[in-house]
Design a protein around this motif. Structure first.
Motif, PDB file in Angstrom:
ATOM      1  N   PRO A   1       0.854  -1.196   0.000  1.00  0.00           N
ATOM      2  CA  PRO A   1       0.000   0.000   0.000  1.00  0.00           C
ATOM      3  C   PRO A   1       0.891   1.247   0.000  1.00  0.00           C
ATOM      4  O   PRO A   1       1.889   1.301   0.719  1.00  0.00           O
ATOM      5  N   VAL A   2       0.530   2.240  -0.841  1.00  0.00           N
ATOM      6  CA  VAL A   2       1.332   3.458  -0.925  1.00  0.00           C
ATOM      7  C   VAL A   2       0.545   4.713  -0.566  1.00  0.00           C
ATOM      8  O   VAL A   2       1.136   5.732  -0.221  1.00  0.00           O
ATOM      9  N   ALA A   3      -0.780   4.674  -0.670  1.00  0.00           N
ATOM     10  CA  ALA A   3      -1.610   5.835  -0.312  1.00  0.00           C
ATOM     11  C   ALA A   3      -3.019   5.359  -0.035  1.00  0.00           C
ATOM     12  O   ALA A   3      -3.461   4.326  -0.547  1.00  0.00           O
ATOM     13  N   GLU A   4      -3.729   6.144   0.791  1.00  0.00           N
ATOM     14  CA  GLU A   4      -5.128   5.839   1.026  1.00  0.00           C
ATOM     15  C   GLU A   4      -5.884   7.128   1.321  1.00  0.00           C
ATOM     16  O   GLU A   4      -5.300   8.117   1.759  1.00  0.00           O
ATOM     17  N   ALA A   5      -7.164   7.088   1.045  1.00  0.00           N
ATOM     18  CA  ALA A   5      -8.048   8.218   1.338  1.00  0.00           C
ATOM     19  C   ALA A   5      -8.959   7.795   2.481  1.00  0.00           C
ATOM     20  O   ALA A   5      -9.511   6.701   2.479  1.00  0.00           O
ATOM     21  N   VAL A   6      -9.102   8.703   3.450  1.00  0.00           N
ATOM     22  CA  VAL A   6      -9.917   8.431   4.630  1.00  0.00           C
ATOM     23  C   VAL A   6     -10.948   9.536   4.764  1.00  0.00           C
ATOM     24  O   VAL A   6     -10.644  10.709   4.593  1.00  0.00           O
ATOM     25  N   MET A   7     -12.184   9.142   5.064  1.00  0.00           N
ATOM     26  CA  MET A   7     -13.276  10.088   5.268  1.00  0.00           C
ATOM     27  C   MET A   7     -13.706  10.000   6.728  1.00  0.00           C
ATOM     28  O   MET A   7     -13.876   8.905   7.265  1.00  0.00           O
TER      29      MET A   7
ATOM     30  N   ALA B   1     -16.465   7.011  13.298  1.00  0.00           N
ATOM     31  CA  ALA B   1     -15.044   6.679  13.165  1.00  0.00           C
ATOM     32  C   ALA B   1     -14.586   6.966  11.738  1.00  0.00           C
ATOM     33  O   ALA B   1     -15.407   7.053  10.826  1.00  0.00           O
ATOM     34  N   PRO B   2     -13.276   7.089  11.534  1.00  0.00           N
ATOM     35  CA  PRO B   2     -12.776   7.282  10.172  1.00  0.00           C
ATOM     36  C   PRO B   2     -13.079   6.060   9.304  1.00  0.00           C
ATOM     37  O   PRO B   2     -13.070   4.928   9.792  1.00  0.00           O
TER      38      PRO B   2
END
Length: 66
Positions: free
Chosen positions: A10-16, A21-22
């Motif tokens: 994994p190199v990047a992730e988007a969190v909302m 909780a996120p």
């Protein structure tokens, strides 16, 4: 038999931020073949880009492309 096994990091992730909780929106994986693949955890049509935070997940090996 001499084929190289594929693996991904994994190199990047988007969190909302959700009310409780996120929540992960998507995660990008870098394969040792050089290909980047995005795995979605929610429907992309329902996401407001202003509500997500993108986090880099690179370690030293990933940053060097290994």
């Amino acid at each position: 038999m001499g084929e190289k096994l594929l693996f991904a990091r994994p190199v990047a992730e988007a969190v909302m931020q959700d009310a409780s909780a996120p929540q992960a929106v998507w995660r990008d994986y870098l394969w040792n073949s050089g290909r980047v693949v995005r795995l979605w955890f929610v429907d992309p049509e329902t996401i407001d880009d202003a509500e997500i935070e993108i986090q880099c997940l690179q370690d030293e090996d990933t940053a060097r492309g290994q």
